[in-house]
Design an enzyme around this catalytic site. Structure first.
Site, PDB file in Angstrom:
ATOM      1  N   ASP A  33       7.757  -1.059 -13.349  1.00  0.00           N
ATOM      2  CA  ASP A  33       6.658  -0.325 -12.891  1.00  0.00           C
ATOM      3  C   ASP A  33       5.879   0.105 -14.098  1.00  0.00           C
ATOM      4  OD1 ASP A  33       5.235   1.829 -11.714  1.00  0.00           O
ATOM      5  OD2 ASP A  33       6.546   1.431  -9.901  1.00  0.00           O
ATOM      6  N   TYR A 147      -7.533  -5.070  -1.448  1.00  0.00           N
ATOM      7  CA  TYR A 147      -5.866  -4.770  -0.946  1.00  0.00           C
ATOM      8  C   TYR A 147      -5.830  -5.939  -0.020  1.00  0.00           C
ATOM      9  CZ  TYR A 147      -1.655  -3.024   0.496  1.00  0.00           C
ATOM     10  OH  TYR A 147      -0.226  -2.762   0.856  1.00  0.00           O
TER      11      TYR A 147
END
Ligand code: UDP
Length: 315
Positions: A33, A147
């Protein structure tokens, strides 16, 4: 033999719940991450445990890890409309370049690959409920397009790696999901309404609130993903809870649940906001023998304690 899973976005809301599930099933877990929307706090309970490794890294760059990998779950992405507005380029890059890099790693490691896709591939849908066979109604140049189109590209890329490089791939189309570890201020309706209700502030309903969503409790999602990864289904599978509600009724439900004194106020509807959304989950039922176990009332009650604590500490 030990199995190893690599989870991108592993410190995010969904990613961290998946880290927990795989770790508890006895897998070694590599969590990657870059922490732009994820939080180390979501995985602190795993850090330092044998079989769990955290790597802070941006997966839009060339990616390699030591040792074997059996499964890659690509969950890294900003995931709320406010994030897309603030991070449009990162959103596009992690869905496109990040998918390419993680697929490349799957190929190098001969690993199975599961892509986190989304109900957003259906855009503002003209078919209701949405089946996997529906191609969608997306505005490519709108604010949400960064997105939607990145995820649509990611699906295309995943299928190309499956067909051309023979990578064993899965695609899950995730519908609205809630639970602990959602960011209090990620801008989505559910955490926003909880925060506003718990602070007795006005609840901000966008438009007239007639638009609908179908909310799924995170444990149901995790179970669906686990089953899909174990299955042999290459084509996309919807995972969601078909219990649909208008956003206005949802705001009222949160007020009731929290015993709040908040009033409801109306704000402008964001551009391209889908008017309706409900998953058709007959495919998941058929091939995964999966369906959500938690109705909205039960799931929201379970999540209430988390939001109370968040409001107390970060409100
Ligand atoms: N919404 C709202 N008030 C808010 C945030 C969102 O009325 O403070 C609406 C939003 O316009 C959308 C729905 O709630 O119609 C769900 O939005 P969310 O951002 O949670 O996720 P989406 O499903 O749109 O990705």
């Amino acid at each position: 033999m030990e199995k190893r899973v690599l989870i991108t976005g592993g410190a995010g809301f969904l990613g961290s719940h998946l880290c927990d599930r795989y770790f508890n099933e006895g897998w070694d877990v590599i969590c990657i991450d870059n922490l732009i929307t994820g939080s180390a706090g979501n995985i602190t309970h795993l850090i330092g445990k044998e079989g769990f490794k955290f790597i802070k890294y941006d997966v839009t760059n060339y990616l390699d890890v030591d040792g074997p990998v059996d499964l890659i779950l690509h969950f890294a992405s900003p995931a709320s409309p406010i994030d897309y507005l603030e991070m449009p380029i990162q959103t596009l890059k992690v869905g496109s370049l990040g998918t390419h890099k993680t697929l490349g790693l799957a190929r190098a490691k001969n690993a199975r690959y599961l892509l986190a896709s989304t109900s957003e591939v259906y855009g503002d849908p003209l078919e209701h409920p949405q089946k996997e066979t529906y191609w969608g109604n997306v505005n490519p140049t709108g604010y949400r397009g960064v997105y939607d189109e990145a995820k649509r590209f990611a699906e295309a890329m995943t299928m190309a790696y499956n067909r051309y490089h023979k990578i064993d791939t899965r695609i899950v189309r995730i519908f609205n999901t809630y639970g602990s570890r959602m960011r209090l201020r990620d801008g989505r309706a559910l955490p926003t309404f909880f925060r506003q209700a718990l602070q007795n502030e006005p609840i901000t309903v966008f438009g007239n609130g007639s638009q609908t969503r179908s909310f799924m409790f995170v444990d149901d999602l995790v179970e669906g993903i686990y089953r899909l990864a174990e299955s042999s289904e290459v084509e996309p599978v919807n995972i969601g809870n078909p219990q649909e509600i208008s956003i206005l009724d949802f705001a009222k439900e949160i007020i009731e649940l929290t015993e709040s004194e908040s009033e409801i106020i109306f704000k402008e509807l964001p551009a391209d906001d889908p008017q309706i959304r409900q998953p058709d989950i007959s495919k998941a039922k058929r091939i995964l023998n999966w369906e959500p176990k938690t109705d909205r009332k039960t799931g929201l009650l379970k999540t209430l304690e988390y939001f109370k604590e968040q409001v107390l500490n970060h409100g």
